[in-house]
Motif scaffolding. Structure first.
Motif, short mmCIF file in Angstrom:
data_model
loop_
_atom_site.label_atom_id
_atom_site.label_comp_id
_atom_site.label_asym_id
_atom_site.label_seq_id
_atom_site.Cartn_x
_atom_site.Cartn_y
_atom_site.Cartn_z
N ASP A 270 37.82 34.71 41.27
CA ASP A 270 37.75 36.01 40.61
C ASP A 270 38.86 36.94 41.09
O ASP A 270 39.45 37.69 40.30
CB ASP A 270 36.38 36.67 40.86
N VAL A 271 39.14 36.90 42.39
CA VAL A 271 40.19 37.76 42.94
C VAL A 271 41.53 37.39 42.34
O VAL A 271 42.32 38.27 41.94
CB VAL A 271 40.23 37.63 44.48
N GLU A 272 41.82 36.10 42.24
CA GLU A 272 43.10 35.66 41.68
C GLU A 272 43.19 35.99 40.18
O GLU A 272 44.24 36.42 39.70
CB GLU A 272 43.27 34.16 41.89
N ARG A 273 42.10 35.81 39.46
CA ARG A 273 42.12 36.12 38.02
C ARG A 273 42.34 37.61 37.79
O ARG A 273 43.07 38.00 36.87
CB ARG A 273 40.83 35.63 37.36
N ALA A 274 41.74 38.44 38.61
CA ALA A 274 41.95 39.88 38.49
C ALA A 274 43.41 40.23 38.77
O ALA A 274 44.00 41.09 38.09
CB ALA A 274 41.02 40.63 39.44
N ALA A 275 44.00 39.56 39.76
CA ALA A 275 45.41 39.81 40.07
C ALA A 275 46.30 39.37 38.92
O ALA A 275 47.26 40.08 38.56
CB ALA A 275 45.79 39.06 41.35
#
Length: 199
Positions: free
Chosen positions: A120-125
């Motif tokens: 989720d963190v990478e997708r948000a980035a």
């Protein structure tokens, strides 16, 4: 005595603050890959217990999120500071500022460019990166409309080419080299916008 104290880091008894832990963690993520880095291996690299690491960051994901914010916040700030000038001026400001952020936050931008959307963190980035690209594409399109850059290149392709050049800096630039951030930004503008200028 706690695992982490306020004394300077020294061999055998590391004393890291949050920023130092973040800096070293980013290097480990770059070297090993984020997915391949465990909290245990990160703690071992730092010479800390996992509990000492958790004192500063709740999870490995939080370390990544804070690291990516260093890069993304800087890049987004460049567009926010672009001002109200011509589209060409704002495009120049965006490119110049992006190079300065990249040099200043080199490990963090390197990490940002290597995320693949596996969490989720990478997708948000990645969503924020795409939003940044859309804003730059809009600047290119506006500069085409005002006649200050050539109009025979698709704006989204121009943006990809421009930032392909900017992003490649992470692979070869060394802060200890002969060219500083301002000189590098000047050279990027000279190469990029000379190629886009109307003849």
């Amino acid at each position: 005595m706690s695992d982490v104290d306020q004394t300077p880091a020294r061999r055998g008894r590391p004393g890291y603050d949050r920023d130092q832990i973040l800096e070293i963690a980013v290097q480990v993520f770059i070297e090993q890959g984020y997915d391949a880095t465990s909290v245990a291996s990160l703690a071992m690299r730092l010479g800390l217990s996992k509990s000492a690491l958790y004192h500063h960051f709740a999870s490995k994901e939080e370390v990544l999120e804070v690291a990516l914010e260093e890069a993304l916040g800087g890049l987004e700030g460049v567009l926010e500071d672009a001002g109200e000038g011509s589209a060409r001026d704002r495009l120049e400001h965006a490119l110049h500022g992006a190079v300065l952020v990249l040099v200043d936050k080199l490990p963090y931008v390197t990490l940002l460019l290597r995320v693949r959307g596996n969490s989720d963190v990478e997708r948000a980035a990645l969503d924020r990166r795409r939003a940044f690209d859309r804003q730059v594409t809009a600047l290119v399109r506006a500069a085409q409309t005002e006649g200050s850059v050539r109009s025979d290149v698709d704006p989204s392709v121009a943006t990809r080419l421009l930032f392909g050049m900017v992003n490649s800096i992470v692979e070869w630039y060394r802060p200890s080299g002969p060219e500083g951030a301002q000189e590098l930004a000047r050279d990027v503008l000279a190469v990029a916008l000379h190629g886009l200028a109307e003849s």
